[in-house]
Design a protein around this motif. Structure first.
Motif, PDB file in Angstrom:
ATOM      1  N   GLU A  48       0.725  -1.223   0.134  1.00 12.26           N
ATOM      2  CA  GLU A  48       0.014   0.111  -0.139  1.00 12.26           C
ATOM      3  C   GLU A  48       0.826   1.174   0.176  1.00 12.26           C
ATOM      4  O   GLU A  48       0.585   2.304  -0.767  1.00 12.26           O
ATOM      5  CB  GLU A  48      -0.802   0.057   1.282  1.00 12.26           C
ATOM      6  CG  GLU A  48      -1.721   1.143   1.268  1.00 12.26           C
ATOM      7  CD  GLU A  48      -2.672   0.975   2.528  1.00 12.26           C
ATOM      8  OE1 GLU A  48      -3.497   2.172   2.625  1.00 12.26           O
ATOM      9  OE2 GLU A  48      -2.765   0.239   3.313  1.00 12.26           O
ATOM     10  N   ILE A  58      -5.200   1.600  -2.688  1.00  9.44           N
ATOM     11  CA  ILE A  58      -5.603   0.559  -2.622  1.00  9.44           C
ATOM     12  C   ILE A  58      -6.511   0.262  -1.223  1.00  9.44           C
ATOM     13  O   ILE A  58      -6.217   0.990  -0.473  1.00  9.44           O
ATOM     14  CB  ILE A  58      -4.393  -0.597  -2.895  1.00  9.44           C
ATOM     15  CG1 ILE A  58      -3.415  -0.484  -1.676  1.00  9.44           C
ATOM     16  CG2 ILE A  58      -3.911  -0.263  -4.193  1.00  9.44           C
ATOM     17  CD1 ILE A  58      -2.684  -1.512  -1.950  1.00  9.44           C
ATOM     18  N   ASP A  59      -6.918  -0.700  -1.046  1.00 11.47           N
ATOM     19  CA  ASP A  59      -7.471  -1.428   0.027  1.00 11.47           C
ATOM     20  C   ASP A  59      -6.417  -2.411   0.701  1.00 11.47           C
ATOM     21  O   ASP A  59      -6.338  -3.526   0.007  1.00 11.47           O
ATOM     22  CB  ASP A  59      -8.820  -2.015  -0.129  1.00 11.47           C
ATOM     23  CG  ASP A  59      -9.438  -2.492   1.319  1.00 11.47           C
ATOM     24  OD1 ASP A  59      -9.774  -1.970   2.223  1.00 11.47           O
ATOM     25  OD2 ASP A  59      -9.509  -3.979   1.109  1.00 11.47           O
ATOM     26  N   THR A  62      -7.761  -5.966   0.823  1.00  8.97           N
ATOM     27  CA  THR A  62      -8.093  -6.622  -0.596  1.00  8.97           C
ATOM     28  C   THR A  62      -6.554  -6.910  -0.879  1.00  8.97           C
ATOM     29  O   THR A  62      -6.220  -8.228  -1.513  1.00  8.97           O
ATOM     30  CB  THR A  62      -8.689  -5.695  -1.387  1.00  8.97           C
ATOM     31  OG1 THR A  62     -10.010  -5.518  -1.215  1.00  8.97           O
ATOM     32  CG2 THR A  62      -8.760  -6.488  -2.705  1.00  8.97           C
ATOM     33  N   TYR A  64      -3.994  -7.927   0.833  1.00  9.04           N
ATOM     34  CA  TYR A  64      -3.640  -9.038   1.521  1.00  9.04           C
ATOM     35  C   TYR A  64      -4.039 -10.320   0.918  1.00  9.04           C
ATOM     36  O   TYR A  64      -3.283 -11.524   0.541  1.00  9.04           O
ATOM     37  CB  TYR A  64      -3.751  -9.182   2.949  1.00  9.04           C
ATOM     38  CG  TYR A  64      -3.410 -10.144   3.788  1.00  9.04           C
ATOM     39  CD1 TYR A  64      -2.390 -10.680   4.054  1.00  9.04           C
ATOM     40  CD2 TYR A  64      -4.376 -11.297   3.807  1.00  9.04           C
ATOM     41  CE1 TYR A  64      -1.967 -11.944   4.546  1.00  9.04           C
ATOM     42  CE2 TYR A  64      -4.071 -12.266   4.505  1.00  9.04           C
ATOM     43  CZ  TYR A  64      -2.860 -12.786   4.939  1.00  9.04           C
ATOM     44  OH  TYR A  64      -2.531 -13.750   5.432  1.00  9.04           O
ATOM     45  N   GLU A  65      -5.496 -10.471   0.487  1.00  8.63           N
ATOM     46  CA  GLU A  65      -6.103 -11.537  -0.006  1.00  8.63           C
ATOM     47  C   GLU A  65      -5.454 -11.825  -1.367  1.00  8.63           C
ATOM     48  O   GLU A  65      -5.277 -12.963  -1.642  1.00  8.63           O
ATOM     49  CB  GLU A  65      -7.663 -11.201  -0.494  1.00  8.63           C
ATOM     50  CG  GLU A  65      -8.305 -11.156   1.019  1.00  8.63           C
ATOM     51  CD  GLU A  65      -8.035 -12.499   1.814  1.00  8.63           C
ATOM     52  OE1 GLU A  65      -8.251 -13.500   1.173  1.00  8.63           O
ATOM     53  OE2 GLU A  65      -7.906 -12.622   3.019  1.00  8.63           O
ATOM     54  N   GLN A  66      -4.922 -10.929  -2.186  1.00  8.09           N
ATOM     55  CA  GLN A  66      -4.358 -11.140  -3.224  1.00  8.09           C
ATOM     56  C   GLN A  66      -2.916 -11.608  -3.476  1.00  8.09           C
ATOM     57  O   GLN A  66      -2.450 -12.190  -4.133  1.00  8.09           O
ATOM     58  CB  GLN A  66      -4.353  -9.773  -4.309  1.00  8.09           C
ATOM     59  CG  GLN A  66      -6.003  -9.536  -4.934  1.00  8.09           C
ATOM     60  CD  GLN A  66      -5.962  -8.489  -5.675  1.00  8.09           C
ATOM     61  OE1 GLN A  66      -5.411  -8.321  -6.718  1.00  8.09           O
ATOM     62  NE2 GLN A  66      -7.109  -7.637  -5.483  1.00  8.09           N
ATOM     63  N   TYR A  88       1.316  -8.864  -7.073  1.00  9.79           N
ATOM     64  CA  TYR A  88       0.353  -7.713  -7.001  1.00  9.79           C
ATOM     65  C   TYR A  88       0.840  -6.412  -7.223  1.00  9.79           C
ATOM     66  O   TYR A  88       0.106  -5.753  -8.060  1.00  9.79           O
ATOM     67  CB  TYR A  88      -0.064  -7.791  -5.378  1.00  9.79           C
ATOM     68  CG  TYR A  88      -1.073  -6.802  -4.948  1.00  9.79           C
ATOM     69  CD1 TYR A  88      -2.104  -7.110  -5.392  1.00  9.79           C
ATOM     70  CD2 TYR A  88      -0.646  -5.584  -4.480  1.00  9.79           C
ATOM     71  CE1 TYR A  88      -3.297  -6.033  -4.854  1.00  9.79           C
ATOM     72  CE2 TYR A  88      -1.614  -4.665  -3.986  1.00  9.79           C
ATOM     73  CZ  TYR A  88      -2.722  -4.741  -4.517  1.00  9.79           C
ATOM     74  OH  TYR A  88      -3.750  -3.691  -3.986  1.00  9.79           O
TER      75      TYR A  88
END
Length: 379
Positions: A48, A58-59, A62, A64-66, A88
């Motif tokens: 981020e 960015i979120d 989100t 982290y999930e990617q 990412y």
């Protein structure tokens, strides 16, 4: 001090008249620090920071999930493994300058420092560093160095943006402290095991000078023992940090030097509060950590939160709350050691013996039976 865009040029202290001038130079990207929202979000938080530096919002959750690949995690044991961060960042990045993993097997730390310098200098891109033996991700966004007349480049230290909650922005770490503690081979998984890992623009894209790199060689202490505040001000001036002043007013512990015992190696260091409000790098009050042995600066960190170290009386009161009617003896020393969550030399603790057992009191009032030294998973 002269400012040239990204660069600050700082004349070395006490330069004799008639000699060729030497300078400390500073490459700073001024990345905006963000907190990691969960314990294992350090890699996402660093992503981020890097993307927001290039105006891409960015979120973090989100991200982290990617980044987090469940199958790779089973092998690599890193919540945010280097490949996940690289994939990412490149998915979010439309620049032709692609991000990649730089993994360094060599234990020659000058190679690591050179790679960080090269990316900051040539590409003006922040570097994500898998730090503390793979336990944590930080962003390196600045370096202070000089090119001596004999063709050697010396590093004084590096700036990091640490996403760990409660850390201060733009912490400056002296080069030997940076090399020996922050830049350590990864201890997790298989692919990057035993390697020092950076996520940055790849090597070889732009040619730099072939100057031989050395660690910083600051002026050695004169031999006489000086007051901690005088040592701090002298060493800061030698490093080119201007307009640092003795802190004044008040009488709380936070305004006086604090002696700390490093349990990792038995050495001691001083935490010295300094007024850096007029200093361009910090513009605030700071804590300067000074090695008691060689009187060198270890770290400069902001004073966003008061260094609230419980006194003997306060420590005893806290232990009595948790262990009423027990026999309690407070250790008179203040301690530090490298451990999970101890990302700054100011993350100190107190000790006490309750009956026949030792317990630890952290700055936030938490009492622990054991300090978590080695995390079971990294990043």
């Amino acid at each position: 001090m002269v400012e040239l865009g990204l660069w600050y040029i700082v004349p070395a202290e006490n330069q004799p008249l008639g000699e060729a001038m030497t300078y400390w130079m500073e490459a700073r990207l001024d990345v905006a620090r963000v907190d990691q929202r969960k314990k294992w979000f350090c890699g996402a938080a660093c992503s981020e920071m890097i993307l927001e530096h290039f105006a891409l919002e960015i979120d973090q959750a989100t991200a982290y999930e990617q980044i987090h690949d469940r199958e790779r995690f089973k092998v690599e044991r890193l919540y945010s493994d280097p490949q996940g961060i690289v994939d990412y960042l490149n998915a979010m990045n439309d620049s032709t300058e692609m991000i990649d993993v730089i993994d360094i097997t060599s234990q020659n730390d000058s190679e690591v420092l050179d790679d960080i310098y090269r990316v900051l200098f040539a590409f003006q891109t922040p570097v994500a560093l898998l730090a503390l033996g793979g336990a944590h991700w930080v962003v390196v966004d600045g370096v202070r160095y000089r090119d001596d007349l004999d063709g050697r480049r010396q590093y004084a230290g590096f700036y990091i943006q640490n996403p760990w909650k409660g850390s201060t922005p733009s912490v400056w770490i002296e080069v030997d402290e940076f090399s020996s503690r922050w830049v350590q081979p990864n201890q997790f998984g298989q692919r990057w095991l035993g390697k020092i890992v950076l996520v940055a623009t790849p090597r070889g894209r732009r040619k730099l000078s072939n100057l031989k790199l050395t660690r910083s060689e600051l002026l050695p202490p004169t031999g006489e023992r000086q007051a901690p505040k005088d040592v701090a001000l002298k060493e800061l001036a030698a490093l080119g940090f201007e307009n640092m002043q003795e802190i004044s007013g008040g009488g709380a512990l936070v305004l006086r030097p604090v002696e700390v015992l490093n349990e990792d190696d038995g050495t001691r260091f001083q935490i010295v509060p300094i007024d850096a409000v007029l200093n361009r790098e910090f513009s605030d009050f700071v804590y300067v950590c000074i090695n008691d042995g060689n009187q060198r600066v270890l770290e400069i960190s902001g004073m966003s939160e008061q260094l609230d170290i419980p006194s003997d009386v306060e420590a005893l009161e806290r232990f009595n709350q948790v262990f009423p009617n027990e026999e309690i003896t407070i250790d008179p020393d203040i301690y530090w050691r490298a451990r999970l969550g101890a990302v700054s030399k100011t993350d100190v603790y107190r000790k006490a013996r309750v009956n026949s057992d030792d317990f630890f009191l952290l700055r936030d009032g938490t009492i622990l039976r054991e300090l978590e030294i080695n995390p079971s998973v990294g990043g």
